[in-house]
Write a protein that holds these residues in place. Structure first.
Motif, PDB file in Angstrom:
ATOM      1  N   ALA A 268      45.915  -1.556  56.027  1.00  0.00           N
ATOM      2  CA  ALA A 268      46.430  -1.907  54.701  1.00  0.00           C
ATOM      3  C   ALA A 268      47.635  -1.072  54.279  1.00  0.00           C
ATOM      4  O   ALA A 268      48.628  -1.628  53.789  1.00  0.00           O
ATOM      5  CB  ALA A 268      45.311  -1.811  53.664  1.00  0.00           C
ATOM      6  N   PRO A 269      47.614   0.282  54.434  1.00  0.00           N
ATOM      7  CA  PRO A 269      48.811   1.049  54.054  1.00  0.00           C
ATOM      8  C   PRO A 269      50.040   0.678  54.864  1.00  0.00           C
ATOM      9  O   PRO A 269      51.163   0.667  54.342  1.00  0.00           O
ATOM     10  CB  PRO A 269      48.389   2.511  54.320  1.00  0.00           C
ATOM     11  N   VAL A 270      49.848   0.377  56.154  1.00  0.00           N
ATOM     12  CA  VAL A 270      50.976  -0.055  56.983  1.00  0.00           C
ATOM     13  C   VAL A 270      51.487  -1.406  56.492  1.00  0.00           C
ATOM     14  O   VAL A 270      52.701  -1.641  56.414  1.00  0.00           O
ATOM     15  CB  VAL A 270      50.549  -0.148  58.468  1.00  0.00           C
ATOM     16  N   PHE A 271      50.549  -2.289  56.160  1.00  0.00           N
ATOM     17  CA  PHE A 271      50.919  -3.592  55.612  1.00  0.00           C
ATOM     18  C   PHE A 271      51.722  -3.420  54.327  1.00  0.00           C
ATOM     19  O   PHE A 271      52.751  -4.082  54.117  1.00  0.00           O
ATOM     20  CB  PHE A 271      49.656  -4.404  55.359  1.00  0.00           C
ATOM     21  N   ILE A 272      51.270  -2.528  53.460  1.00  0.00           N
ATOM     22  CA  ILE A 272      51.972  -2.281  52.199  1.00  0.00           C
ATOM     23  C   ILE A 272      53.380  -1.770  52.454  1.00  0.00           C
ATOM     24  O   ILE A 272      54.355  -2.220  51.851  1.00  0.00           O
ATOM     25  CB  ILE A 272      51.179  -1.273  51.341  1.00  0.00           C
ATOM     26  N   SER A 273      53.493  -0.815  53.386  1.00  0.00           N
ATOM     27  CA  SER A 273      54.794  -0.203  53.658  1.00  0.00           C
ATOM     28  C   SER A 273      55.779  -1.197  54.244  1.00  0.00           C
ATOM     29  O   SER A 273      56.952  -1.239  53.854  1.00  0.00           O
ATOM     30  CB  SER A 273      54.615   0.981  54.609  1.00  0.00           C
TER      31      SER A 273
ATOM     32  N   ALA B 200      49.855 -11.499  55.487  1.00  0.00           N
ATOM     33  CA  ALA B 200      48.445 -11.173  55.711  1.00  0.00           C
ATOM     34  C   ALA B 200      47.723 -12.314  56.417  1.00  0.00           C
ATOM     35  O   ALA B 200      46.911 -12.089  57.327  1.00  0.00           O
ATOM     36  CB  ALA B 200      47.764 -10.854  54.379  1.00  0.00           C
ATOM     37  N   THR B 201      48.030 -13.546  56.013  1.00  0.00           N
ATOM     38  CA  THR B 201      47.392 -14.713  56.633  1.00  0.00           C
ATOM     39  C   THR B 201      47.776 -14.835  58.096  1.00  0.00           C
ATOM     40  O   THR B 201      46.914 -15.021  58.971  1.00  0.00           O
ATOM     41  CB  THR B 201      47.789 -16.000  55.880  1.00  0.00           C
ATOM     42  N   TYR B 202      49.070 -14.727  58.381  1.00  0.00           N
ATOM     43  CA  TYR B 202      49.526 -14.800  59.762  1.00  0.00           C
ATOM     44  C   TYR B 202      48.910 -13.693  60.613  1.00  0.00           C
ATOM     45  O   TYR B 202      48.481 -13.920  61.753  1.00  0.00           O
ATOM     46  CB  TYR B 202      51.048 -14.713  59.829  1.00  0.00           C
ATOM     47  N   ALA B 203      48.879 -12.476  60.071  1.00  0.00           N
ATOM     48  CA  ALA B 203      48.350 -11.343  60.831  1.00  0.00           C
ATOM     49  C   ALA B 203      46.897 -11.571  61.218  1.00  0.00           C
ATOM     50  O   ALA B 203      46.499 -11.316  62.366  1.00  0.00           O
ATOM     51  CB  ALA B 203      48.497 -10.054  60.019  1.00  0.00           C
TER      52      ALA B 203
ATOM     53  N   CYS C 163      39.226  -8.987  57.143  1.00  0.00           N
ATOM     54  CA  CYS C 163      40.501  -8.269  57.226  1.00  0.00           C
ATOM     55  C   CYS C 163      41.531  -8.884  56.280  1.00  0.00           C
ATOM     56  O   CYS C 163      42.303  -8.166  55.631  1.00  0.00           O
ATOM     57  CB  CYS C 163      41.027  -8.293  58.663  1.00  0.00           C
ATOM     58  N   TRP C 164      41.531 -10.219  56.177  1.00  0.00           N
ATOM     59  CA  TRP C 164      42.472 -10.884  55.282  1.00  0.00           C
ATOM     60  C   TRP C 164      42.202 -10.518  53.827  1.00  0.00           C
ATOM     61  O   TRP C 164      43.131 -10.274  53.057  1.00  0.00           O
ATOM     62  CB  TRP C 164      42.369 -12.402  55.456  1.00  0.00           C
ATOM     63  N   LEU C 165      40.936 -10.464  53.456  1.00  0.00           N
ATOM     64  CA  LEU C 165      40.582 -10.112  52.087  1.00  0.00           C
ATOM     65  C   LEU C 165      41.048  -8.697  51.746  1.00  0.00           C
ATOM     66  O   LEU C 165      41.512  -8.434  50.624  1.00  0.00           O
ATOM     67  CB  LEU C 165      39.069 -10.237  51.881  1.00  0.00           C
ATOM     68  N   VAL C 166      40.922  -7.787  52.720  1.00  0.00           N
ATOM     69  CA  VAL C 166      41.364  -6.408  52.486  1.00  0.00           C
ATOM     70  C   VAL C 166      42.878  -6.357  52.321  1.00  0.00           C
ATOM     71  O   VAL C 166      43.398  -5.738  51.389  1.00  0.00           O
ATOM     72  CB  VAL C 166      40.909  -5.487  53.636  1.00  0.00           C
ATOM     73  N   LEU C 167      43.612  -7.009  53.242  1.00  0.00           N
ATOM     74  CA  LEU C 167      45.069  -7.003  53.154  1.00  0.00           C
ATOM     75  C   LEU C 167      45.546  -7.724  51.902  1.00  0.00           C
ATOM     76  O   LEU C 167      46.507  -7.302  51.249  1.00  0.00           O
ATOM     77  CB  LEU C 167      45.677  -7.655  54.404  1.00  0.00           C
ATOM     78  N   ARG C 168      44.877  -8.809  51.574  1.00  0.00           N
ATOM     79  CA  ARG C 168      45.262  -9.581  50.389  1.00  0.00           C
ATOM     80  C   ARG C 168      45.098  -8.753  49.124  1.00  0.00           C
ATOM     81  O   ARG C 168      45.944  -8.804  48.224  1.00  0.00           O
ATOM     82  CB  ARG C 168      44.400 -10.852  50.322  1.00  0.00           C
ATOM     83  N   SER C 169      44.040  -7.994  49.027  1.00  0.00           N
ATOM     84  CA  SER C 169      43.799  -7.198  47.824  1.00  0.00           C
ATOM     85  C   SER C 169      44.719  -5.988  47.737  1.00  0.00           C
ATOM     86  O   SER C 169      44.829  -5.367  46.675  1.00  0.00           O
ATOM     87  CB  SER C 169      42.341  -6.735  47.778  1.00  0.00           C
ATOM     88  N   SER C 170      45.377  -5.641  48.850  1.00  0.00           N
ATOM     89  CA  SER C 170      46.278  -4.484  48.820  1.00  0.00           C
ATOM     90  C   SER C 170      47.494  -4.740  47.937  1.00  0.00           C
ATOM     91  O   SER C 170      48.254  -3.808  47.641  1.00  0.00           O
ATOM     92  CB  SER C 170      46.744  -4.134  50.246  1.00  0.00           C
ATOM     93  N   ASP C 171      47.666  -5.992  47.490  1.00  0.00           N
ATOM     94  CA  ASP C 171      48.773  -6.299  46.582  1.00  0.00           C
ATOM     95  C   ASP C 171      48.666  -5.497  45.290  1.00  0.00           C
ATOM     96  O   ASP C 171      49.680  -5.190  44.648  1.00  0.00           O
ATOM     97  CB  ASP C 171      48.771  -7.796  46.271  1.00  0.00           C
ATOM     98  N   LEU C 172      47.451  -5.115  44.909  1.00  0.00           N
ATOM     99  CA  LEU C 172      47.273  -4.311  43.703  1.00  0.00           C
ATOM    100  C   LEU C 172      47.911  -2.937  43.844  1.00  0.00           C
ATOM    101  O   LEU C 172      48.333  -2.334  42.851  1.00  0.00           O
ATOM    102  CB  LEU C 172      45.769  -4.161  43.405  1.00  0.00           C
ATOM    103  N   VAL C 173      47.980  -2.444  45.091  1.00  0.00           N
ATOM    104  CA  VAL C 173      48.543  -1.113  45.316  1.00  0.00           C
ATOM    105  C   VAL C 173      50.034  -1.114  45.014  1.00  0.00           C
ATOM    106  O   VAL C 173      50.591  -0.092  44.590  1.00  0.00           O
ATOM    107  CB  VAL C 173      48.267  -0.664  46.772  1.00  0.00           C
ATOM    108  N   PHE C 174      50.709  -2.251  45.245  1.00  0.00           N
ATOM    109  CA  PHE C 174      52.141  -2.333  44.948  1.00  0.00           C
ATOM    110  C   PHE C 174      52.408  -2.008  43.477  1.00  0.00           C
ATOM    111  O   PHE C 174      53.371  -1.317  43.143  1.00  0.00           O
ATOM    112  CB  PHE C 174      52.662  -3.737  45.267  1.00  0.00           C
ATOM    113  N   LYS C 175      51.553  -2.528  42.609  1.00  0.00           N
ATOM    114  CA  LYS C 175      51.762  -2.324  41.182  1.00  0.00           C
ATOM    115  C   LYS C 175      51.536  -0.869  40.788  1.00  0.00           C
ATOM    116  O   LYS C 175      52.149  -0.367  39.843  1.00  0.00           O
ATOM    117  CB  LYS C 175      50.829  -3.233  40.396  1.00  0.00           C
ATOM    118  N   LEU C 176      50.642  -0.178  41.511  1.00  0.00           N
ATOM    119  CA  LEU C 176      50.312   1.197  41.159  1.00  0.00           C
ATOM    120  C   LEU C 176      51.345   2.199  41.667  1.00  0.00           C
ATOM    121  O   LEU C 176      51.678   3.157  40.973  1.00  0.00           O
ATOM    122  CB  LEU C 176      48.925   1.563  41.716  1.00  0.00           C
TER     123      LEU C 176
END
Length: 213
Positions: A28-33, A47-50, A168-181
């Motif tokens: 997830a952090p790598v995905f965010i970055s 996230a879906t493709y991955a 895994c998709w649910l975890v990556l998908r929810s990482s969108d909240l980290v962008f806002k923080l």
């Protein structure tokens, strides 16, 4: 009813064997970055493709893994070293952004698929560890003497792979909240930190493959 519980138990074993190794929380952090410059819609697509790539890779190795490795003369140790080198390379790129990257330090990526396959799906979520687990499950399913048992075994593992990819998709998908923080400054700092950690993970992959069993 007992059969349903038994099948559910086998599927649970597949998920329990795959998800900790795929470790979407670490991806997830790598995905965010790597997707910091993408829109929310494109991040979801990434996230879906991955996760689709992850499922496809593991299913290919489920049915053809042993044959592919033997055909090309590749050992699991060599697979692990290759995965480690890829992870380390991606880590160096995150640590030392070049002049072609955007001013925020991230690659100006517009295609959601550009980072979905490498490094998110391979070698992070469906790397040598997950592949070795799938190959061992395939060997166990293929050892069944009764054809219906072999087919059921492959079907159960396949279903477990798809459910693991969904988690895994649910975890990556929810990482969108980290962008806002974090914001852009926090994302940039996280990118450098994750780059360093990826280099360490890649080196550990290589070292563990070179050590005698």
């Amino acid at each position: 009813m007992n059969l349903i519980f038994e099948i559910a138990g086998y599927v649970g074993l597949v998920i329990a064997g795959l998800v900790p190794i795929a470790n979407p929380l670490a991806a997830a952090p790598v995905f965010i970055s790597m997707t910091a410059e993408l829109s929310k819609t494109k991040r979801v697509k990434t996230a879906t493709y991955a996760c689709l790539y992850m499922a496809a890779i593991l299913i290919v190795f489920l049915f053809f893994g042993v044959f592919l490795l033997k055909f090309f003369g590749i050992s699991l140790e060599a697979l692990r070293i290759a995965g480690g080198l890829i992870i380390a390379y991606m880590g160096f790129r995150m640590l030392f952004p070049d002049s072609q990257k955007s001013s925020s330090g991230h690659e100006a990526v517009d295609d959601p698929q550009s980072v979905a396959f490498v490094p998110l799906a391979l070698p992070m979520m469906s790397g040598p560890g997950a592949i070795s687990v799938i190959i061992s499950m395939a060997a166990h399913a293929g050892s069944e003497e009764i054809l219906t048992n072999r087919v059921a075994g492959y079907a159960i593992v396949t279903f477990g792979i798809f459910l693991s990819a969904l988690i895994c998709w649910l975890v990556l998908r929810s990482s969108d909240l980290v962008f806002k923080l974090l914001g852009h400054t926090g994302i940039d700092a996280l990118t450098r930190i994750m780059g360093f950690l990826l280099v360490c993970v890649g080196c550990q992959f290589v070292l563990s493959s070179l050590q005698p069993a």
